[in-house]
Design a protein around this motif. Structure first.
Motif, PDB file in Angstrom:
ATOM      1  N   SER A  62      38.055  23.080  41.594  1.00 44.91           N
ATOM      2  CA  SER A  62      37.377  23.498  42.821  1.00 44.91           C
ATOM      3  C   SER A  62      36.751  24.875  42.664  1.00 44.91           C
ATOM      4  O   SER A  62      35.643  25.126  43.154  1.00 44.91           O
ATOM      5  N   VAL A  63      37.465  25.778  41.978  1.00 46.61           N
ATOM      6  CA  VAL A  63      36.896  27.108  41.727  1.00 46.61           C
ATOM      7  C   VAL A  63      35.634  27.001  40.885  1.00 46.61           C
ATOM      8  O   VAL A  63      34.610  27.662  41.146  1.00 46.61           O
ATOM      9  N   GLY A  64      35.654  26.143  39.843  1.00 45.38           N
ATOM     10  CA  GLY A  64      34.463  25.959  39.002  1.00 45.38           C
ATOM     11  C   GLY A  64      33.286  25.407  39.790  1.00 45.38           C
ATOM     12  O   GLY A  64      32.146  25.883  39.648  1.00 45.38           O
ATOM     13  N   ARG A  65      33.562  24.407  40.644  1.00 44.90           N
ATOM     14  CA  ARG A  65      32.470  23.851  41.456  1.00 44.90           C
ATOM     15  C   ARG A  65      31.933  24.884  42.438  1.00 44.90           C
ATOM     16  O   ARG A  65      30.723  24.941  42.697  1.00 44.90           O
ATOM     17  N   ALA A  66      32.844  25.711  43.019  1.00 49.27           N
ATOM     18  CA  ALA A  66      32.393  26.747  43.952  1.00 49.27           C
ATOM     19  C   ALA A  66      31.513  27.777  43.256  1.00 49.27           C
ATOM     20  O   ALA A  66      30.482  28.216  43.794  1.00 49.27           O
TER      21      ALA A  66
ATOM     22  N   ALA B  85      29.681  27.232  40.534  1.00 44.73           N
ATOM     23  CA  ALA B  85      28.402  26.592  40.213  1.00 44.73           C
ATOM     24  C   ALA B  85      27.501  26.525  41.435  1.00 44.73           C
ATOM     25  O   ALA B  85      26.284  26.775  41.357  1.00 44.73           O
ATOM     26  N   LEU B  86      28.097  26.192  42.611  1.00 45.80           N
ATOM     27  CA  LEU B  86      27.314  26.146  43.844  1.00 45.80           C
ATOM     28  C   LEU B  86      26.778  27.523  44.210  1.00 45.80           C
ATOM     29  O   LEU B  86      25.617  27.661  44.646  1.00 45.80           O
ATOM     30  N   ALA B  87      27.636  28.556  44.043  1.00 46.68           N
ATOM     31  CA  ALA B  87      27.179  29.918  44.336  1.00 46.68           C
ATOM     32  C   ALA B  87      26.030  30.325  43.421  1.00 46.68           C
ATOM     33  O   ALA B  87      25.060  30.980  43.845  1.00 46.68           O
ATOM     34  N   ALA B  88      26.109  29.934  42.125  1.00 50.47           N
ATOM     35  CA  ALA B  88      25.031  30.257  41.196  1.00 50.47           C
ATOM     36  C   ALA B  88      23.736  29.552  41.592  1.00 50.47           C
ATOM     37  O   ALA B  88      22.637  30.135  41.517  1.00 50.47           O
ATOM     38  N   LEU B  89      23.853  28.284  42.034  1.00 54.45           N
ATOM     39  CA  LEU B  89      22.657  27.553  42.457  1.00 54.45           C
ATOM     40  C   LEU B  89      22.033  28.190  43.690  1.00 54.45           C
ATOM     41  O   LEU B  89      20.803  28.368  43.757  1.00 54.45           O
ATOM     42  N   ILE B  90      22.888  28.564  44.665  1.00 56.55           N
ATOM     43  CA  ILE B  90      22.360  29.224  45.872  1.00 56.55           C
ATOM     44  C   ILE B  90      21.700  30.548  45.506  1.00 56.55           C
ATOM     45  O   ILE B  90      20.641  30.915  46.019  1.00 56.55           O
ATOM     46  N   GLY B  91      22.337  31.295  44.578  1.00 55.49           N
ATOM     47  CA  GLY B  91      21.749  32.568  44.146  1.00 55.49           C
ATOM     48  C   GLY B  91      20.396  32.374  43.482  1.00 55.49           C
ATOM     49  O   GLY B  91      19.460  33.171  43.684  1.00 55.49           O
ATOM     50  N   ALA B  92      20.284  31.294  42.666  1.00 48.87           N
ATOM     51  CA  ALA B  92      18.999  31.038  42.012  1.00 48.87           C
ATOM     52  C   ALA B  92      17.919  30.702  43.026  1.00 48.87           C
ATOM     53  O   ALA B  92      16.764  31.157  42.920  1.00 48.87           O
TER      54      ALA B  92
END
Length: 415
Positions: free
Chosen positions: A221-225, A227-234
Motif C-alpha cells: 500500500s505504501v508503494g502504491r501510495a 506511485a500515485l503521489a509521483a503521478l499526481i506530482g507529474a
C-alpha cells in the motif's frame, strides 16, 4: 457409667468432597434395658450423619451402628488431623452421657483459578492486563506466574512475578504485554496467548488472553501510495510548467492582436475628428481561495466492568451512564460466572433489554467478541441486572457475577 462406645478405626483419612462410613459400637453396661439418643458433637458435627439416632439395648447387650462422615470441598475445610465426635445420651440417666471420638486426617486439595479482568484488549502494540489468582483449595498456594505463547509473538512482564495466596483468598497480578512483530498489517490481527500460575508438585492453572491489533498500511500500500503521489506530482508539474504557460501565452497574443486592432480603429477615428487617442487600462482577476474540511478523530479503545452480588432469590443491577461529550460504540461483551451460579442475567440500554443470558449455561465465563457496534449517545444508561436463583458457592453466601464491556470511546464537540 452405664454405657460405653468406641469407633472401630482410630485414625482415618478422608479427601474433601468424599465420604466414608465408620462403625460405632455401643454397649449397655447396666442390667436394665436402656434407650439412647445418638447425635454428632463438636466443631465437625455438620460433617457427621448417624444412620440410627435412637437405639434401645437390653442390659449387657451391644450393637453397632453406621456413622457417615462427609468433609465438604471448601477452602474452610482445614487440612490435617480433626477430631470427630458422637454423643450417646441415656434416656434414663442423662448425666451418664459419653462422647465417642476418633481422629480424622483431612487431606489437602488444590483448586487454583485465574480470572482475567480484561480478557481481550484492542491495541496497536502494547497492552496492560489485570487478572486475579484465586485459591479455592484448603492449602497455601505459592505460585509463579508466566506467559505461554507457542507462536512467540507476544512477550510481557508480570507485577508481581510470584504470589502467595491463602485458602479462600485472591491476589491481583498485572501484565504489561507487547507484540514482537508485525508493524504493517493489511487486516485486524488477533494474538491469542495464555498466562499460567504454577507451583512445583501441584497442577498448574491457566487462562486465555487476547491482543487484538487493528490494521495498518502494508508495504504494498505504501508503494502504491508513493506511485500515485509521483503521478499526481507529474501531472501538476506538467500543468504549471507546460500547459498553463502555453495557455497564458496564447491568451496574451490574442489580447495583443485585439488591442492592436482597437488602437488602429481609434487612431483612424481620431484622425478624422482630430481627437487624441484615449488610454485603455485592463484589470486582472483575483485567484479563488481553497476550502478545506477537518477530518473526524478516530475513537480510542475503552473497557469498563459492572459487577453485582445479589443474594439468593434476589435481583441486583449495576448502571453505567455515558458521560456528556462522549459517544460509545459497544463491540465486545464478556460475562463472568466464576462460582457457577444459576439465574438470569440481562444487559439493557435505556431500560430496553438488548441481551439476555441464562447463568446455568455459563460455566466460568462467556465471551462474545466482534459484535455489530451499538452506538450509545451521551447520558445513555447501560444496565447489567442479575436475578440469583441458586448460589453456586455456599461459602460466599451470594451470587457473584460481572460483565466486561469493550468498545470505542469517541469524544465529540458540544454545540
Amino acid at each position: 457409667m452405664s454405657v460405653q462406645a468406641w469407633f472401630s478405626n482410630d485414625d482415618v483419612e478422608i479427601d474433601p468432597g468424599s465420604s466414608i462410613t465408620l462403625k460405632l459400637s455401643i454397649q449397655n453396661l447396666s442390667d436394665a434395658t436402656e434407650s439412647y439418643t445418638i447425635v454428632p458433637s463438636g466443631l465437625t458435627a455438620d460433617w457427621v450423619t448417624v444412620d440410627r439416632g435412637n437405639l434401645t439395648l437390653f442390659g449387657g447387650s451391644l450393637d453397632v451402628i453406621d456413622v457417615t462422615i462427609a468433609a465438604p470441598k471448601l477452602p474452610s475445610t482445614t487440612a490435617g488431623p480433626t477430631v470427630i465426635g458422637v454423643r450417646i445420651i441415656p434416656s434414663g440417666a442423662p448425666d451418664d452421657t459419653i462422647v465417642a471420638e476418633t481422629t480424622l486426617g483431612v487431606q489437602s486439595f488444590d483448586d487454583r483459578r485465574i480470572t482475567p479482568l480484561q480478557p481481550v484488549i484492542r491495541a496497536r502494540h502494547r497492552a496492560n492486563y489485570e487478572f486475579m489468582v484465586e485459591n479455592h483449595g484448603n492449602g497455601l498456594a505459592s505460585c509463579r506466574v508466566r506467559l505461554i505463547d507457542p507462536s512467540n509473538r507476544v512477550d510481557g512482564n508480570f507485577d508481581p512475578p510470584a504470589v502467595g495466596v491463602a485458602p479462600g483468598g485472591a491476589s491481583l497480578v498485572r501484565l504489561k504485554a507487547k507484540a514482537k512483530r508485525g508493524l504493517f498489517r493489511r487486516a485486524t490481527r488477533t494474538l491469542d496467548f495464555e498466562v499460567e500460575a504454577e507451583q512445583q508438585g501441584h497442577e498448574p492453572s491457566a487462562t486465555s488472553l487476547s491482543l487484538v491489533q487493528p490494521s495498518t498500511l502494508s508495504l504494498a500500500s505504501v508503494g502504491r501510495a508513493l506511485a500515485l503521489a509521483a503521478l499526481i506530482g507529474a501531472v501538476v508539474g506538467a500543468w504549471f510548467g507546460v500547459v498553463r504557460p502555453e495557455i497564458r501565452d496564447a491568451a496574451a497574443d490574442q489580447v495583443d492582436e485585439r488591442l492592436a486592432q482597437f488602437d488602429a480603429a481609434v487612431d483612424e477615428i481620431a484622425s478624422e475628428s482630430n481627437v487624441d487617442s484615449p488610454v485603455t487600462t485592463l484589470a486582472e482577476g483575483a485567484d479563488e481561495g481553497d476550502d478545506s474540511r477537518p477530518l473526524a478523530d478516530e475513537g480510542e479503545p475503552d473497557f469498563f466492568r459492572l459487577s453485582v452480588t445479589p443474594e439468593a432469590l434476589a435481583t441486583e443491577d449495576a448502571v453505567f451512564t455515558v458521560p456528556e461529550g462522549i459517544l460509545y460504540d459497544l463491540t465486545e461483551l464478556r460475562i463472568e460466572n466464576s462460582n457457577n451460579d444459576t439465574g438470569r442475567a440481562s444487559l439493557s440500554i435505556n431500560g430496553e433489554e438488548a441481551y439476555v443470558w441464562s447463568l446455568s449455561n455459563i460455566r466460568g465465563q462467556l465471551f462474545e467478541p466482534s459484535l455489530t457496534p451499538i452506538r450509545l449517545q451521551p447520558a445513555d444508561n447501560l444496565t447489567f441486572q442479575v436475578r440469583c436463583d441458586t448460589v453456586g458457592d455456599p461459602a460466599t453466601g451470594t451470587c457473584a457475577n460481572a460483565i466486561n464491556v469493550g468498545g470505542l470511546r469517541i469524544e465529540i464537540d458540544e454545540i
